[in-house]
Design a protein around this motif. Structure first.
Motif, mmCIF file in Angstrom:
data_model
loop_
_atom_site.group_PDB
_atom_site.id
_atom_site.type_symbol
_atom_site.label_atom_id
_atom_site.label_comp_id
_atom_site.label_asym_id
_atom_site.label_seq_id
_atom_site.Cartn_x
_atom_site.Cartn_y
_atom_site.Cartn_z
ATOM 1 N N ASP A 1 0.964 -1.156 0.031
ATOM 2 C CA ASP A 1 0.088 -0.053 -0.087
ATOM 3 C C ASP A 1 0.842 1.366 0.109
ATOM 4 O OD1 ASP A 1 -2.133 -1.592 0.049
ATOM 5 O OD2 ASP A 1 -2.668 -1.336 2.094
ATOM 6 N N LEU A 2 2.085 1.328 0.569
ATOM 7 C CA LEU A 2 2.921 2.310 0.867
ATOM 8 C C LEU A 2 3.342 2.542 -0.575
ATOM 9 C CD1 LEU A 2 4.854 1.981 4.089
ATOM 10 C CD2 LEU A 2 3.522 3.731 3.584
ATOM 11 N N MET A 3 3.788 1.320 -1.372
ATOM 12 C CA MET A 3 4.453 1.604 -2.773
ATOM 13 C C MET A 3 3.382 2.589 -3.781
ATOM 14 S SD MET A 3 6.416 -1.939 -3.625
ATOM 15 C CE MET A 3 7.329 -1.226 -4.775
ATOM 16 N N MET A 4 2.029 1.886 -3.364
ATOM 17 C CA MET A 4 1.161 2.557 -4.475
ATOM 18 C C MET A 4 0.738 3.830 -4.003
ATOM 19 S SD MET A 4 -1.395 -0.949 -4.285
ATOM 20 C CE MET A 4 -2.829 -0.099 -5.049
ATOM 21 N N LYS A 5 0.717 4.357 -2.759
ATOM 22 C CA LYS A 5 0.560 5.691 -2.362
ATOM 23 C C LYS A 5 1.570 6.644 -2.880
ATOM 24 C CE LYS A 5 -2.053 4.558 1.830
ATOM 25 N NZ LYS A 5 -1.909 4.720 3.304
ATOM 26 N N SER A 6 2.952 6.024 -3.046
ATOM 27 C CA SER A 6 3.926 6.732 -3.646
ATOM 28 C C SER A 6 3.950 7.256 -5.024
ATOM 29 C CB SER A 6 5.474 6.278 -3.718
ATOM 30 O OG SER A 6 5.405 5.008 -4.498
ATOM 31 N N GLY A 7 3.252 6.420 -5.600
ATOM 32 C CA GLY A 7 3.116 6.678 -7.377
ATOM 33 C C GLY A 7 4.230 6.330 -8.153
ATOM 34 N N TYR B 1 -4.371 -4.479 -9.193
ATOM 35 C CA TYR B 1 -3.833 -5.078 -10.556
ATOM 36 C C TYR B 1 -3.469 -3.846 -11.399
ATOM 37 C CZ TYR B 1 -7.217 -8.765 -9.015
ATOM 38 O OH TYR B 1 -7.648 -9.671 -8.356
ATOM 39 N N GLU B 2 -3.980 -2.783 -11.152
ATOM 40 C CA GLU B 2 -3.657 -1.625 -12.114
ATOM 41 C C GLU B 2 -2.175 -1.169 -11.691
ATOM 42 O OE1 GLU B 2 -5.114 -0.925 -14.799
ATOM 43 O OE2 GLU B 2 -6.967 -1.242 -14.674
ATOM 44 N N TYR B 3 -1.607 -0.958 -10.574
ATOM 45 C CA TYR B 3 -0.438 -0.555 -10.289
ATOM 46 C C TYR B 3 0.477 -1.742 -10.483
ATOM 47 C CZ TYR B 3 2.487 2.458 -7.651
ATOM 48 O OH TYR B 3 3.603 3.569 -7.406
ATOM 49 N N MET B 4 0.212 -2.962 -10.416
ATOM 50 C CA MET B 4 1.233 -3.900 -10.812
ATOM 51 C C MET B 4 1.377 -3.910 -12.169
ATOM 52 S SD MET B 4 0.396 -8.265 -10.666
ATOM 53 C CE MET B 4 -1.252 -7.974 -11.496
ATOM 54 N N TYR B 5 0.627 -3.654 -12.987
ATOM 55 C CA TYR B 5 0.614 -3.309 -14.482
ATOM 56 C C TYR B 5 1.639 -2.532 -14.910
ATOM 57 C CZ TYR B 5 -0.748 -2.738 -19.213
ATOM 58 O OH TYR B 5 -0.615 -2.523 -20.747
ATOM 59 N N LYS B 6 1.405 -1.226 -14.221
ATOM 60 C CA LYS B 6 2.127 -0.112 -14.445
ATOM 61 C C LYS B 6 3.632 -0.515 -14.057
ATOM 62 C CE LYS B 6 -1.399 3.341 -13.382
ATOM 63 N NZ LYS B 6 -1.628 4.661 -12.575
ATOM 64 N N MET B 7 3.998 -1.084 -13.064
ATOM 65 C CA MET B 7 5.219 -1.305 -12.791
ATOM 66 C C MET B 7 5.772 -2.276 -13.645
ATOM 67 S SD MET B 7 5.087 -1.655 -8.488
ATOM 68 C CE MET B 7 6.855 -1.626 -8.627
ATOM 69 N N TYR B 8 4.979 -3.456 -14.006
ATOM 70 C CA TYR B 8 5.484 -4.311 -14.961
ATOM 71 C C TYR B 8 5.789 -3.640 -16.441
ATOM 72 C CZ TYR B 8 4.335 -7.931 -18.766
ATOM 73 O OH TYR B 8 4.529 -8.628 -19.893
ATOM 74 N N MET B 9 4.803 -2.880 -16.839
ATOM 75 C CA MET B 9 4.930 -2.293 -18.204
ATOM 76 C C MET B 9 6.545 -1.170 -18.284
ATOM 77 S SD MET B 9 3.164 -3.576 -20.557
ATOM 78 C CE MET B 9 3.294 -2.601 -21.637
ATOM 79 N N HIS B 10 6.800 -0.689 -17.105
ATOM 80 C CA HIS B 10 7.847 0.063 -16.810
ATOM 81 C C HIS B 10 9.221 -0.963 -17.206
ATOM 82 C CE1 HIS B 10 10.710 2.994 -15.898
ATOM 83 N NE2 HIS B 10 11.597 2.105 -15.044
ATOM 84 N N THR B 11 9.063 -1.935 -16.427
ATOM 85 C CA THR B 11 10.199 -2.832 -16.710
ATOM 86 C C THR B 11 10.244 -3.276 -18.071
ATOM 87 O OG1 THR B 11 9.751 -3.585 -14.516
ATOM 88 C CG2 THR B 11 10.963 -5.189 -15.914
ATOM 89 N N LYS B 12 9.085 -3.639 -18.630
ATOM 90 C CA LYS B 12 9.157 -4.541 -20.031
ATOM 91 C C LYS B 12 9.469 -3.283 -20.988
ATOM 92 C CE LYS B 12 5.920 -6.800 -23.422
ATOM 93 N NZ LYS B 12 4.784 -7.496 -23.654
#
Length: 378
Positions: A141-147, A178-189
């Motif tokens: 949750d802290l990760m998600m709040k950071s943006g 799910y949405e935040y996970m996707y953003k992080m994944y797509m940054h990596t990809k």
């Protein structure tokens, strides 16, 4: 040798696999698969009777690090096909000994430190004691709040972190995970180092230091076996965890299928994969951890109807049989497991008698594979 072929034709794939004569190998009997998993797991539990004991290699680390977390992923998977109080208690004691905490505390953003949360959440789902998920939920949750979305700078982190987001999304029925996970994944990809996924070769560079102009000795790009195995495991676990109507499933499934197709032409004749997927001469040889993760991905795909069993089943059965024949020792330990690192030269030499600096993650990969091979239909 350049690996530029595109494998979009199911017929071509089937013919290619047939040419390797791997159809001759029979699907392993469930009893034998279970016995292999029980034997290897018994070796480990006997060696580590106290799951809270710190791990000492080049330094001393707590046992809730990523290497042990991967083992517990495998143990919990084994527990689903062979429920055992012994397995459950061993995993629960691990959480208790660490007070269900994370290395680095709740403020950590490191996927390696958060990987233990996968098992914490699994154990919470069995017995909903709030302390089991308090810290892992607070950390995410802290990760998600950071943006901030650029923490997964190496592909191993996808397997360590993505399933935690997916499990929390299911538990709290909240698409925000799910949405935040996707953003992080797509940054990596697509963004990290220009994007760590090479859509041309359908494989991943381990981190930006391996993006071209970096080359293997034979001139090919460096695609590390276990690193790509981590990505396949991440995609499998996320697809397996999330509901069918969860967002971005199509992206994960598309990349998963592409990666599996890229693995077919580079399987070794003996059934294993080399540590370097496009340079068999760079520390070439049998390697168990990457091979096990590829088996896991292929078997799961067949069991869930996402890939063609006629194409992939002979390949994964050949690989599983090779691991049983060549990697599982009489005492239950695993040979040919590459030690920790990030590229083919790390943790060498990799032999039948060599043992990696950490024995836990290789077993975790093997148990994940075995659990899905166990589910295969004859």
């Amino acid at each position: 040798m350049k690996h530029k072929m595109k494998l979009n034709s199911t017929l071509f794939l089937a013919l290619m696999v047939t040419a390797t004569h791997s159809f001759a190998q029979k699907t392993p009997a469930k009893k034998s698969v279970l016995a292999a998993m029980a034997s290897t797991n018994a070796y480990f539990m006997k060696k580590w009777p106290d799951p809270g004991t710190s791990i000492t290699t080049n330094t001393t680390r707590p046992s809730n690090i990523w290497t042990r977390a991967v083992y517990y992923e495998g143990l919990m998977a084994l527990h689903t096909v062979e429920p055992s109080k012994e397995y459950y208690d061993y995993a629960t004691e691990w959480g208790v000994k660490h007070k269900w905490g994370l290395r680095g505390g709740v403020s950590t953003r490191n996927g390696d430190n958060q990987a233990c949360g996968q098992t914490y959440i699994d154990l919470y789902n069995i017995d909903q004691q709030p302390e089991r998920i308090k810290d892992i939920k607070e950390s995410i949750d802290l990760m998600m709040k950071s943006g901030k979305i650029d923490d997964w700078t190496w592909i191993d982190a996808l397997q360590m972190g993505m399933p935690v987001f997916a499990k929390l999304g299911v538990l709290y029925k909240d698409n925000a995970y799910y949405e935040y996970m996707y953003k992080m994944y797509m940054h990596t990809k697509t963004a990290e180092g220009g994007g760590l996924y090479n859509s041309k070769d359908q494989l991943w560079w381990r981190d930006k230091s391996f993006v071209p102009p970096y080359k293997e000795p034979n001139g090919e790009d460096c695609y590390w076996s276990r690193g790509n195995g981590w990505v396949i495991a991440a995609l499998v676990r996320v697809l397996d965890i999330m509901p069918k109507d969860a967002p971005h499933r199509d992206e994960y499934l598309k990349t998963y299928k592409e990666m599996l197709s890229a693995l077919l032409p580079v399987q070794r004749p003996d059934g294993f994969w080399n540590v370097s997927l496009h340079d068999a001469g760079n520390f070439g040889g049998k390697e168990t951890s990457g091979t096990a993760l590829f088996v896991y991905g292929m078997a799961w795909g067949i069991n869930n109807g996402f890939i063609d069993a006629k194409v992939y089943k002979p390949v994964l059965v050949k690989a599983w049989n090779a691991m049983i024949r060549d990697a599982v020792t009489e005492d239950g330990s695993l040979g040919f497991v590459q030690g920790t690192g990030k590229e083919p030269k790390d943790g060498q030499p990799v032999t039948f008698t060599s043992r990696p600096d950490f024995e836990d993650y290789g077993l975790g990969c093997f148990l994940l594979a075995g659990t899905e091979v166990y589910k295969l239909k004859k």
